[in-house]
Design a protein around this motif. Structure first.
Motif, mmCIF file in Angstrom:
data_model
loop_
_atom_site.group_PDB
_atom_site.id
_atom_site.type_symbol
_atom_site.label_atom_id
_atom_site.label_comp_id
_atom_site.label_asym_id
_atom_site.label_seq_id
_atom_site.Cartn_x
_atom_site.Cartn_y
_atom_site.Cartn_z
ATOM 1 N N LEU A 95 0.852 -1.170 0.000
ATOM 2 C CA LEU A 95 0.000 0.000 0.000
ATOM 3 C C LEU A 95 0.895 1.229 0.000
ATOM 4 N N THR A 96 0.396 2.316 -0.580
ATOM 5 C CA THR A 96 1.185 3.533 -0.627
ATOM 6 C C THR A 96 1.454 4.016 0.786
ATOM 7 N N ALA A 97 2.727 4.058 1.166
ATOM 8 C CA ALA A 97 3.075 4.423 2.538
ATOM 9 C C ALA A 97 4.259 5.380 2.547
ATOM 10 N N PRO A 98 4.087 6.599 2.004
ATOM 11 C CA PRO A 98 5.208 7.527 1.976
ATOM 12 C C PRO A 98 5.487 8.106 3.352
ATOM 13 N N GLN A 141 9.368 9.505 10.815
ATOM 14 C CA GLN A 141 8.695 8.486 11.613
ATOM 15 C C GLN A 141 7.172 8.526 11.527
ATOM 16 N N THR A 142 6.630 9.084 10.481
ATOM 17 C CA THR A 142 5.181 9.134 10.297
ATOM 18 C C THR A 142 4.809 8.520 8.954
ATOM 19 N N LEU A 143 3.844 7.607 8.981
ATOM 20 C CA LEU A 143 3.332 7.000 7.754
ATOM 21 C C LEU A 143 1.884 7.422 7.549
ATOM 22 N N GLU A 144 1.551 7.764 6.320
ATOM 23 C CA GLU A 144 0.176 8.124 5.985
ATOM 24 C C GLU A 144 -0.312 7.209 4.871
ATOM 25 N N LEU A 170 0.115 6.771 11.018
ATOM 26 C CA LEU A 170 0.799 5.961 12.018
ATOM 27 C C LEU A 170 2.127 6.603 12.405
ATOM 28 N N GLU A 171 2.366 6.688 13.709
ATOM 29 C CA GLU A 171 3.651 7.150 14.220
ATOM 30 C C GLU A 171 4.486 5.922 14.558
#
Length: 204
Positions: free
Chosen positions: A17-20, A25-28, A106-107
């Motif tokens: 899944l797109t997780a840039p 340390q943060t994923l959106e 997500l942190e």
């Protein structure tokens, strides 16, 4: 769908899944990607199986550590992410969040690249568990496997050797083992096991 694709599907549904990295340390991620899988579980009509969401380190050295997470629509927090002791994270299932194009933020502790992985599984509370109950779990996991394989892939899903019992607690054990496998023959026995909280996965 070739044999290798089926094996990957059945062992663990690994997806990209797109997780840039939007900040250190943060994923959106798009909520819709998760909602699609949650909707498939509902359509499968299983009571004893689910798809578990995990965040895995790109180098295969384990899971990324999720410190916290929320579901956002623009700047509004519309839901919380729950992280279980064994690393699985759960999300609210809400069609409105899908329609509103929500984001899962997500942190994470690690700064290395993390990937989303999805596992067919069942979470089971500690206690005395009959083999007949574990057979129901196995049946539902297999039904969900077939649902995820789609058509015609469901006709080529291999039969299960049994199930794998994994302790839900980090560094825990199941009857003195890091993982306990139960074969079809063992599951057919008429007996009861005293077990800790578990994460059950298919055994091929």
């Amino acid at each position: 769908m070739n044999t290798r694709q089926l094996f990957v599907l059945c062992a663990a549904l690994s997806v990209t899944l797109t997780a840039p990295m939007v900040q250190a340390q943060t994923l959106e991620l798009d909520y819709s990607g998760f909602y699609k899988y949650m909707a498939k579980v509902k359509k499968a009509k299983v009571d004893n199986a689910e798809l578990g969401f995990y965040l895995s380190q790109h180098d295969g050295k384990g899971l990324c550590t999720i410190e916290s997470g929320v579901v956002r629509v623009d700047d509004e927090v519309r839901g919380q992410v729950t992280v279980l002791p064994h690393g699985q994270f759960t999300l609210p299932e809400d069609k409105e969040l899908d329609l509103d194009k929500a984001k899962v933020v997500l942190e994470v502790l690690e700064e290395s690249q993390c990937n989303i992985s999805i596992q067919i599984q069942s979470n089971l509370a500690a206690g005395d568990i009959k083999m007949s109950e574990l057979r129901l779990v196995e049946d539902d996991m297999y039904r969900l496997l077939q649902k995820m394989a789609g058509w015609p892939g469901k006709y080529f899903v291999p039969e299960l050797e049994g199930i794998k019992l994994n302790p839900a607690a980090p560094n825990g054990s199941v009857q003195g083992q890091a993982q306990l496998k139960l074969s079809q023959a063992e599951l057919a026995e008429d007996k009861t096991l005293n077990l800790p909280a578990l994460r059950i996965t298919p055994w091929f």
